[in-house]
Scaffold this motif. Sequence first.
Motif, PDB file in Angstrom:
ATOM      1  N   THR A 179      40.295  38.324  25.051  1.00  0.00           N
ATOM      2  CA  THR A 179      40.253  39.434  25.868  1.00  0.00           C
ATOM      3  C   THR A 179      41.625  40.091  25.891  1.00  0.00           C
ATOM      4  O   THR A 179      42.715  39.469  25.628  1.00  0.00           O
ATOM      5  CB  THR A 179      39.841  39.261  27.504  1.00  0.00           C
ATOM      6  OG1 THR A 179      41.164  38.881  28.157  1.00  0.00           O
ATOM      7  CG2 THR A 179      39.042  38.239  27.298  1.00  0.00           C
ATOM      8  N   GLY A 180      41.628  41.334  25.768  1.00  0.00           N
ATOM      9  CA  GLY A 180      42.702  42.324  25.732  1.00  0.00           C
ATOM     10  C   GLY A 180      42.500  43.497  25.088  1.00  0.00           C
ATOM     11  O   GLY A 180      42.296  43.574  23.671  1.00  0.00           O
ATOM     12  N   GLU A 182      44.550  45.603  23.845  1.00  0.00           N
ATOM     13  CA  GLU A 182      45.582  45.735  22.882  1.00  0.00           C
ATOM     14  C   GLU A 182      45.428  45.060  21.468  1.00  0.00           C
ATOM     15  O   GLU A 182      46.015  44.991  20.421  1.00  0.00           O
ATOM     16  CB  GLU A 182      47.036  45.103  23.478  1.00  0.00           C
ATOM     17  CG  GLU A 182      47.136  43.551  23.535  1.00  0.00           C
ATOM     18  CD  GLU A 182      46.613  42.906  24.560  1.00  0.00           C
ATOM     19  OE1 GLU A 182      45.595  43.613  25.076  1.00  0.00           O
ATOM     20  OE2 GLU A 182      46.946  41.946  24.985  1.00  0.00           O
ATOM     21  N   ASP A 222      39.923  44.935  27.787  1.00  0.00           N
ATOM     22  CA  ASP A 222      39.903  44.893  29.334  1.00  0.00           C
ATOM     23  C   ASP A 222      39.309  45.860  29.851  1.00  0.00           C
ATOM     24  O   ASP A 222      39.545  47.074  30.522  1.00  0.00           O
ATOM     25  CB  ASP A 222      41.393  45.051  29.636  1.00  0.00           C
ATOM     26  CG  ASP A 222      42.328  44.052  28.942  1.00  0.00           C
ATOM     27  OD1 ASP A 222      41.652  42.989  29.110  1.00  0.00           O
ATOM     28  OD2 ASP A 222      43.450  44.181  28.573  1.00  0.00           O
ATOM     29  N   GLY A 245      44.044  37.659  30.175  1.00  0.00           N
ATOM     30  CA  GLY A 245      43.299  38.197  31.451  1.00  0.00           C
ATOM     31  C   GLY A 245      42.952  37.512  32.597  1.00  0.00           C
ATOM     32  O   GLY A 245      42.206  37.620  33.380  1.00  0.00           O
ATOM     33  N   ASP A 252      43.339  42.356  34.706  1.00  0.00           N
ATOM     34  CA  ASP A 252      43.222  40.705  34.382  1.00  0.00           C
ATOM     35  C   ASP A 252      41.734  40.585  35.125  1.00  0.00           C
ATOM     36  O   ASP A 252      41.598  40.426  36.104  1.00  0.00           O
ATOM     37  CB  ASP A 252      44.012  39.952  34.887  1.00  0.00           C
ATOM     38  CG  ASP A 252      45.322  39.901  33.895  1.00  0.00           C
ATOM     39  OD1 ASP A 252      45.217  40.325  32.870  1.00  0.00           O
ATOM     40  OD2 ASP A 252      46.446  39.381  34.253  1.00  0.00           O
TER      41      ASP A 252
HETATM   42 MG    MG Z   1      45.572  40.680  28.465  1.00  0.00          MG
END
Ligand code: MG
Length: 413
Positions: A179-180, A182, A222, A245, A252
Amino acid sequence: MISIHQALDAVLAAVRPLPSEEVPLLQALGRAAAERIISPEQVPTFANSAMDGFAVSGAELKAGRREFRVTIDIPAGRYVSETVAPGDAARIMTGAPVPPGTDTVVQVEHTRAEGDSMTVETVPEMGANVRRAGEDVTVGDVLFERGAHLGAAEIGLLAAVGVQRVRVARRPRVAILATGSELVAAGRPLEPGQIRNSNSFTAYGQVLAAGADPLLLGIARDDLDETRRLLAAALENDVVITSGGVSVGDYDFVKQVQDELGVERRFWGVATKPGKPLAFGTRGDTLVFGVPGNPVAAMVSFEMYVRPAILARQGRPDVYRPWFHAVSAEPVRRTKDRTEARRCRLTHEGDAIRFTTTGPQGSGILSSMAGAEGLFFVPPEYPGSGIGTEMLVMLLGGTSTERPPFPGASAPG
Ligand code: MG
Ligand code: AMP
């Protein structure tokens, strides 16, 4: 925050064993026996020669005879049923059955041969160089207990006693979700502010090495909907690992989505560094690990909790890594309120095993895991110490049934 031991207890208490299946022998490699395995055959099947040489009567040798008449030739794979007379010898090859009337093999290097006759130059012990029938395995021997890991040697032993199918635990299916917002998938160009997804790759390797089947579910941005959709798919598996997250940031979402999807939280937060915000829960029999996003934290959390869970699901008793105490080859830095797991390499010095950290130990510094042979554990509130300090080291290879005595209690916050 709970202690490492409390977290491990909670994880292992939540593990339900997987069903078993019967598979052809080679497919059992790397898996756990689902029942005790009894040998149907003996090994060796018959008394056979351990050397190339001459089979003779040990009693004749003892009585002083040195010259024998060579009456027969026995290569491996040939069975001879006629009895060899007391003054006679059989030329015999390694692995060939020792013929009736003989019980001792004189290795060829200890004899001199001339035509049909053979002279013993160095007299062996009575019964020498003969492998007894059943000296390795006898019929009815327990070869492996339930839960035993079937590696190359174990599979070979099963082949040696004629086993063709084995009942083993099903391989756990482990879903891996990064997860993320970025994160960028491999092969895509990096835009400003983006980083590459490495956690899916390290987790894939760790899952495979633990004898389970990794399933890569990609990257969830996210975003609540996307995280929900992908985590819902992940929950159809035996074990779920999400990375990132689970901290206290504004984006998160992992814990919230776990809750929405009916994951029953067992704990969140372990008094350890790296790996503090680990979130663990279950939905049905599925074990759900929300490991922190920092690459080292993700890997260390896997080693500490996910790997034991994957092994326990297969009925393995040896869910831990081997451990011992070793001495530091460098000063040991202080810690704050949490037990620290630092990465190290090991060297021998005399009788002692020494450990050296693998460079900077930040939880984002993935190169500190590369080449690491072990983790060493520094207790919380440790004031620091010099070279030669003894610390607990947990190997990053092998298995043990004994839990390492991790330092550190639960901590507030
Ligand atoms: Mg993250
Ligand atoms: P998080 O736990 O989501 O707050 O992430 C902590 C740190 O780990 C951040 O610097 C993230 O960019 C980084 N991170 C999160 N997921 C990954 C991943 N899959 N691969 C590499 N780094 C990551």
